[in-house]
Design a protein around this motif. Structure first.
Motif, PDB file in Angstrom:
ATOM      1  N   ALA A 171      -2.590  -0.380   7.198  1.00  0.00           N
ATOM      2  CA  ALA A 171      -1.200  -0.442   6.738  1.00  0.00           C
ATOM      3  C   ALA A 171      -0.434   0.810   7.113  1.00  0.00           C
ATOM      4  O   ALA A 171      -1.020   1.886   7.299  1.00  0.00           O
ATOM      5  CB  ALA A 171      -1.155  -0.652   5.233  1.00  0.00           C
ATOM      6  N   MET A 172       0.879   0.665   7.264  1.00  0.00           N
ATOM      7  CA  MET A 172       1.780   1.787   7.528  1.00  0.00           C
ATOM      8  C   MET A 172       3.089   1.562   6.794  1.00  0.00           C
ATOM      9  O   MET A 172       3.598   0.430   6.749  1.00  0.00           O
ATOM     10  CB  MET A 172       2.020   1.946   9.035  1.00  0.00           C
ATOM     11  N   PRO A 224       0.866  -1.181   0.000  1.00  0.00           N
ATOM     12  CA  PRO A 224       0.000   0.000   0.000  1.00  0.00           C
ATOM     13  C   PRO A 224       0.907   1.236   0.000  1.00  0.00           C
ATOM     14  O   PRO A 224       2.072   1.157   0.396  1.00  0.00           O
ATOM     15  CB  PRO A 224      -0.759  -0.103   1.330  1.00  0.00           C
ATOM     16  N   GLY A 225       0.377   2.385  -0.440  1.00  0.00           N
ATOM     17  CA  GLY A 225       1.191   3.604  -0.407  1.00  0.00           C
ATOM     18  C   GLY A 225       2.370   3.532  -1.356  1.00  0.00           C
ATOM     19  O   GLY A 225       2.428   2.673  -2.250  1.00  0.00           O
ATOM     20  N   GLN A 266       3.521   6.749   6.451  1.00  0.00           N
ATOM     21  CA  GLN A 266       2.447   6.895   5.473  1.00  0.00           C
ATOM     22  C   GLN A 266       1.388   5.870   5.865  1.00  0.00           C
ATOM     23  O   GLN A 266       1.655   4.658   5.844  1.00  0.00           O
ATOM     24  CB  GLN A 266       2.935   6.654   4.043  1.00  0.00           C
ATOM     25  N   TRP A 267       0.208   6.346   6.249  1.00  0.00           N
ATOM     26  CA  TRP A 267      -0.864   5.487   6.746  1.00  0.00           C
ATOM     27  C   TRP A 267      -1.853   5.187   5.630  1.00  0.00           C
ATOM     28  O   TRP A 267      -2.281   6.088   4.912  1.00  0.00           O
ATOM     29  CB  TRP A 267      -1.594   6.180   7.895  1.00  0.00           C
ATOM     30  N   THR A 268      -2.245   3.926   5.496  1.00  0.00           N
ATOM     31  CA  THR A 268      -3.208   3.527   4.468  1.00  0.00           C
ATOM     32  C   THR A 268      -4.424   2.871   5.106  1.00  0.00           C
ATOM     33  O   THR A 268      -4.277   2.011   5.983  1.00  0.00           O
ATOM     34  CB  THR A 268      -2.570   2.528   3.487  1.00  0.00           C
ATOM     35  N   MET A 295       1.346  -4.117   6.068  1.00  0.00           N
ATOM     36  CA  MET A 295       0.313  -4.149   7.097  1.00  0.00           C
ATOM     37  C   MET A 295       0.885  -3.635   8.422  1.00  0.00           C
ATOM     38  O   MET A 295       2.085  -3.710   8.672  1.00  0.00           O
ATOM     39  CB  MET A 295      -0.235  -5.569   7.254  1.00  0.00           C
ATOM     40  N   LEU A 296       0.014  -3.097   9.284  1.00  0.00           N
ATOM     41  CA  LEU A 296       0.428  -2.580  10.586  1.00  0.00           C
ATOM     42  C   LEU A 296       1.267  -3.615  11.330  1.00  0.00           C
ATOM     43  O   LEU A 296       1.072  -4.822  11.165  1.00  0.00           O
ATOM     44  CB  LEU A 296      -0.793  -2.246  11.442  1.00  0.00           C
ATOM     45  N   ARG A 297       2.172  -3.149  12.165  1.00  0.00           N
ATOM     46  CA  ARG A 297       2.902  -4.059  13.048  1.00  0.00           C
ATOM     47  C   ARG A 297       1.999  -4.402  14.242  1.00  0.00           C
ATOM     48  O   ARG A 297       1.150  -3.581  14.628  1.00  0.00           O
ATOM     49  CB  ARG A 297       4.208  -3.405  13.523  1.00  0.00           C
TER      50      ARG A 297
END
Lengths: 437, 437
Positions: free
Chosen positions: B245-246, A110-111, B195-197, B250-252
């Motif tokens: 996501a970041m 993403p991004g 960058q946040w998705t 995907m997020l940690r």
């Protein structure tokens, strides 16, 4: 909601499951397959979720304490994301791994920032583990005063940080022989993007004092192959950076730690990793990487050298090879566009094999020589379809068709710098495949 | 070059060594200490590098093959960077680690992107390991139709990606009691940027159908503490994102995998992690995190609630606490500025304790509610000095002094939302320390 499946996201899920299959988690695949009875996204359909169920929902994780953190351990992704990883080529059989490469799962990114742990890399003699306290950079040749720098010396200078894509000159290379690549990771995964931090090489060349006759600069690595390239002095004096960091931390070993050259918009192999030497001359060196490799065959039988700029290109990453569309309905088409000559001005998307084109939405920030994400909403009525994207950059250069490229140079063999419009086919049952003729 | 030492970079080096000391690598410290005989950066001084030495330099790594890559293993930093890591607080003694936090080494972060492996995190009951295939999000309360979403459902929607900082409301909190924090990681390390998705929550609230009387929205986590916050409906309908996501993946787990709320410019604790429930109401819940915690004591004896915006703030990260200046000369002063109310318009730097201020250079891209890096070149003539930065945002709000803040609210006790101008002292011998009075 579970009876409702959005085609694109299930596409991701099918890819997700395909990845898991590799790790032999068939149970997951079968469970998710049961969800594949898709329908279009409609507000009314949402009434499927009963209020009672909503009110009563409780999470098991609410009933127990979680893990204590280990702050001193470098953070890692969730164990449920182990299928997201770089991969070697499935197309070429590599008999050894000294000269090798691995590709970024861009369909799962993403991004625009590629995580350092997933950043594509290509090396010619393995990855050296260099101690930065013992590493040195030398500048010599046609300069008034040769100079030698430690890493600490280099970090004394004012740094610059820029977001730029990096692409291998051979990205998409193998796919034009025959449609072998089954996923976009395999066809376009020698592409990543980071914020690069380092010192402009012009600062150091000015201190060394350039000979007025200086025209070319050699960048040489400290790896086993001593990979090197000749670069025109103009590129060095404009925007070439000696990068020691990417995405907020020091370079990763496979990406050149502790120092590499970075030339915005140019092919990855000139961004010499494990940089140890810079020599100034009045002519190029014509190294193996400038004669036998990284060159372009032309119609007159000659080979074009020093074509380092990665021209405007784009590709659809969702849906892409290996994904499944779950019946007619609304689909989010997404992808990346980039140009080594500037920023992305526009991206058009076709869903009928190029008969009609629709302007996609670009997501900001749209930066110079950086990945730019585009999105286009598509109503798939079912039946065979061919989708592709076409990018236009800030110089008004339009991403070419394969036929356009063929007018200028040979497109058989190992075609470097191939930025042709890339098609995916969608079959009647929703299967997405590499559609190169 | 080795007899030449740039003060700032040696400052980094001394911090570097201080970190290594923690891992008891005293040899490294002593070796680098030997380099501490610094001098200012001058072109002439560079003539120290003999041409012969330059020509003869050879790297050991050129003589051997490197490591074969392991593409399927998630990439990690060099073993020589093990000192760059998150750290627990050195200031407060935490008797247990269920409710805990770790800080980002912002003095070692180039650029504006914080690597996910170093991203600060704070949790109230440990970190749950949630299987995304089993996770669900419920929206209920004052809506026409309660809804329940799987992660696959959420990923069906058109996503947005934005670069935004995240800061804990308690960042810099402990330092205003007494100057206990010895490094900027300890004083300001509850700050990161990514960058946040994700999906705009307004999209889902619109589908659920808001009751016209809806004014507040509850966000509840799936962690052991079921951490929750009440958020005004306006914030939800403007820019709140359900992030999965970041920084391109995907997020940690420690940052909310697989789903969290993200509210640009607002304190970290309202960006509820492991998000499982969203409930709409016409009033706030007045939870413990809105009464006993995350509130501000005011002069009239009352406590200010729901002050979630992180106002304009900045801090110098180089040189900062724990670093050493190596004698009079040229120094690059660097730091971060950010504002929860917009973009950074300007940053001023003082090197004489606030008597005079100089406008620093801002590095682009300068984005809305995002970290922005500033740089200022300083000629240190030697002798005691006090350095600090002062940011101004796009609303023309100026980062306040402690005295300014004290006019509006109490600045003793655990002071949340403390964005005061933060000073570092430089002693005659070049030692940099926390200079809070």
């Amino acid at each position: 909601m579970t009876h409702l499946v959005h085609p694109v996201s299930k596409g991701i899920c099918s890819q997700y499951d395909a990845d898991r299959l590799e790790s032999e988690q068939r149970r997951t695949f079968l469970r998710n397959s049961a969800l594949f009875t898709g329908a279009a996204l409609t507000a009314s359909a949402f009434s499927a979720a009963p209020a009672s169920a909503a009110k009563l929902a409780v999470s098991q994780s609410n009933k127990e304490m979680g893990r204590e953190i280990e702050p001193e351990a470098y953070g890692m992704p969730s164990k449920f994301e182990s299928h997201v990883k770089r991969r070697r080529t499935d197309v070429l059989k590599n008999k050894q791994h000294w000269s090798d490469w691995s590709m970024t799962p861009i369909h799962q990114q993403p991004g625009i920032v590629t995580p350092n742990g997933l950043f594509y890399e290509r090396h010619h003699a393995g990855t050296p583990d260099i101690n930065p306290d013992e590493h040195a950079l030398v500048i010599h040749g046609m300069v008034k005063q040769p100079l030698k720098f430690s890493m600490n010396d280099l970090m004394r200078y004012r740094a610059v940080s820029n977001f730029n894509f990096m692409e291998c000159s051979g990205n998409t290379l193998t796919d034009w022989q025959q449609a072998k690549a089954t996923t976009v990771q395999q066809s376009h995964g020698l592409l990543s993007c980071a914020q690069w931090t380092g010192v402009p090489v012009s600062t150091l060349l000015d201190e060394a004092g350039l000979d007025p006759a200086a025209k070319w600069v050699l960048f040489e690595g400290a790896d086993g192959s001593a990979h090197a390239r000749s670069v025109p002095i103009e590129k060095c004096m404009t925007d070439t950076v000696l990068a020691y960091a990417m995405n907020g931390e020091m370079l990763r070993p496979e990406n050149g730690y502790p120092l590499r050259a970075f030339m915005p918009g140019w092919e990855g192999n000139v961004c010499v990793k494990w940089l140890r030497r810079i020599k100034v001359s009045d002519k190029p060196w014509h190294l193996r990487s400038e004669t036998a490799r990284y060159t372009d065959p032309m119609p007159d039988g000659k080979w074009r050298q020093f074509s380092m700029i990665m021209e405007c290109k784009s590709v659809i990453t969702r849906p892409s090879g290996g994904m499944m569309l779950q019946g007619p309905g609304t689909y989010e088409i997404e992808g990346f566009a980039w140009s080594g000559n500037g920023s992305v001005k526009a991206v058009d998307v076709t869903t009928d094999g190029g008969v009609t084109w629709h302007q996609a939405d670009l997501e900001g920030p749209v930066l110079d020589r950086c990945l730019t994400r585009f999105r286009h909403t598509w109503e798939w009525k079912g039946g065979p379809a061919k989708i592709a994207s076409r990018a236009v950059d800030s110089t008004n250069y339009v991403q070419p068709t394969v036929a356009d490229i063929a007018k200028q140079r040979f497109t058989s063999g190992f075609v470097q710098h191939h930025n042709g419009i890339f098609p995916w086919s969608v079959s009647e049952n929703g299967e997405v495949k590499n559609a190169i003729a």
